[in-house]
Design a protein around this motif. Structure first.
Motif, short mmCIF file in Angstrom:
data_model
loop_
_atom_site.label_atom_id
_atom_site.label_comp_id
_atom_site.label_asym_id
_atom_site.label_seq_id
_atom_site.Cartn_x
_atom_site.Cartn_y
_atom_site.Cartn_z
N GLN A 58 34.07 38.08 13.43
CA GLN A 58 32.79 37.39 13.29
C GLN A 58 32.39 37.18 11.83
N GLY A 59 33.23 37.64 10.91
CA GLY A 59 32.95 37.45 9.49
C GLY A 59 32.44 38.70 8.79
N ALA A 90 20.26 38.11 16.95
CA ALA A 90 20.51 36.67 16.96
C ALA A 90 21.94 36.36 16.55
N GLY A 91 22.45 37.05 15.52
CA GLY A 91 23.80 36.77 15.04
C GLY A 91 24.86 37.09 16.06
N ARG A 92 24.72 38.21 16.79
CA ARG A 92 25.72 38.56 17.80
C ARG A 92 25.73 37.55 18.94
N LEU A 93 24.56 37.03 19.32
CA LEU A 93 24.51 36.03 20.38
C LEU A 93 25.17 34.73 19.95
N ILE A 94 24.92 34.35 18.70
CA ILE A 94 25.58 33.14 18.19
C ILE A 94 27.09 33.36 18.13
N ALA A 95 27.53 34.53 17.66
CA ALA A 95 28.96 34.81 17.55
C ALA A 95 29.65 34.80 18.91
N GLU A 96 28.93 35.27 19.95
CA GLU A 96 29.54 35.37 21.27
C GLU A 96 29.52 34.07 22.04
N GLY A 219 26.54 28.36 24.43
CA GLY A 219 27.35 28.64 25.60
C GLY A 219 27.04 27.70 26.74
N GLU A 220 27.19 28.21 27.97
CA GLU A 220 26.95 27.42 29.17
C GLU A 220 25.55 27.70 29.71
N ALA A 221 24.88 26.65 30.16
CA ALA A 221 23.55 26.79 30.73
C ALA A 221 23.60 27.65 31.98
#
Length: 373
Positions: A58-59, A90-96, A219-221
């Motif tokens: 994830q960087g 927020a960052g972990r959700l974006i990364a996942e 992601g997916e709705a």
């Protein structure tokens, strides 16, 4: 089992502790002069502390439970209100869940150049992660969101907000949750900012037909709840570690006071009644540490095991936090609640921390339900 820190984590802990001692001004925080310090945030980014919250893929350079424990325990020990936890969530959700374009923004997040917030709690939702009433409806290629979010930490200062909504419109169904990346200043988004007890700022968000482009979806709705649960479990571990650092700082302040304050010609610590009460506090803090270690070691376990450890740790840490605050203030006497004395700031912040992601009573009930399932 070896509970000692690795060499890298020990170096991170030592460097972070020295830096925070120099940078964090608890008096200014208690007076409400600032939500958090831009200078301290800059120092955190220069040390690479944000990178410890994310994996190498994830960087970052950490991302494990014990990396979170090292960072947030030191943040708690210093009483620092900087929005590291919001960056983690927020960052972990974006990364996942994010697209390649959205994930590219993580470099700026890890560099501390972009402020983040996670907007999930709503009025009346209490601590149930699946209870979301904010509605997201398709309108051509766009999404139109309507609803409210409450107590969004750092919401007023965030450049990007990860916001949850229900595509289906149901209130309590586990299905249908989606996450959106909302830039600051989006038309239709109203933000009411206010100070939080113990430092930092929160916000109430109101969305009235807020329109977002289709690529704002993460992601997916409809499939976001498992990712939210995994991320909040990490946030709970970080919050428990911060509470542990706060409790240890309060313990140190109280022991020092009892050693220096004299009555009848001898230090207060010499009186058995106070010494025994202080010993109880020390034991409870060590038990809380064991619970935090257990939680950090099970963040990547199966969902049932992970959530059992989340509720066990939150319940024990919450109960211990209440004990530590009450005992420390009572043993200090009147000085313990004065704004000029550091204990007041740490006690307020610990009280606030205990209620995020579920208080002790709520997690006790949740633990019982999970064990019975």
């Amino acid at each position: 089992m070896d509970f000692n820190l690795s060499e890298e984590r020990q170096m991170l802990q030592d460097g972070l502790r020295r830096m925070l001692v120099d940078k964090v001004d608890t008096k200014a925080i208690a007076r409400g002069d600032t939500a958090w310090s831009a200078e301290t945030w800059q120092a955190l980014t220069e040390m690479g502390v944000i990178g410890a919250l994310f994996t190498e893929e994830q960087g970052g350079f950490g991302g494990a439970g014990f990396d979170l424990m090292v960072v947030f325990e030191e943040m708690g020990r210093a009483g620092a209100p900087e929005p590291l936890l919001e960056t983690l969530l927020a960052g972990r959700l974006i990364a996942e869940l994010g697209s390649a374009t959205q994930i590219e923004q993580l470099d700026e997040v890890i560099a501390g150049e972009v402020q983040m917030a996670f907007a999930h709690s709503e009025p009346g939702s209490r601590y149930d992660l699946e209870r979301v009433a904010t509605n997201a409806a398709r309108d051509g290629d766009d999404w139109v969101l309507t609803g409210r979010k409450s107590v969004v930490t750092n919401g007023g200062e965030a450049d990007q907000i990860v916001l949850s909504a229900r595509v289906s419109g149901a209130v309590s169904d586990r299905e249908g949750l989606a996450l959106f990346l909302v830039p600051k200043g989006t038309e239709g988004l109203e933000i009411r900012d206010y100070p939080l007890t113990g430092g930092g700022r929160g916000a109430e968000l109101a969305m009235e037909e807020m329109r977002l482009p289709g690529d704002a979806l993460l992601g997916e709705a409809g499939d976001a709840l498992p990712a939210i649960e995994r991320t909040v479990a990490r946030g709970s571990a970080a919050q428990c570690a911060e509470a542990l650092g706060l409790m240890e700082r309060i313990r140190d302040l109280t022991v020092t006071y009892l050693q220096q304050r004299t009555q009848f010609g001898q230090p207060l610590i010499k009186f058995q009644a106070l010494a025994f009460r202080m010993a109880d506090v020390l034991i409870e803090i060590e038990q809380a540490r064991s619970a935090v270690i257990n939680l950090c070691g099970h963040l990547d376990a199966d969902p049932t095991t992970r959530e059992l450890h989340v509720s066990a740790a939150k319940q024990l840490v919450g109960a211990t936090a209440k004990l530590v605050v009450e005992e420390s203030i009572q043993m200090h006497g009147g000085i313990g609640i004065t704004q000029e004395y550091d204990l007041a700031h740490f006690a307020r912040r610990l009280t606030m921390v205990e209620h995020r992601f579920g208080d002790a009573l709520w997690h006790l009930g949740r633990f019982a339900r999970l064990r019975a399932a």
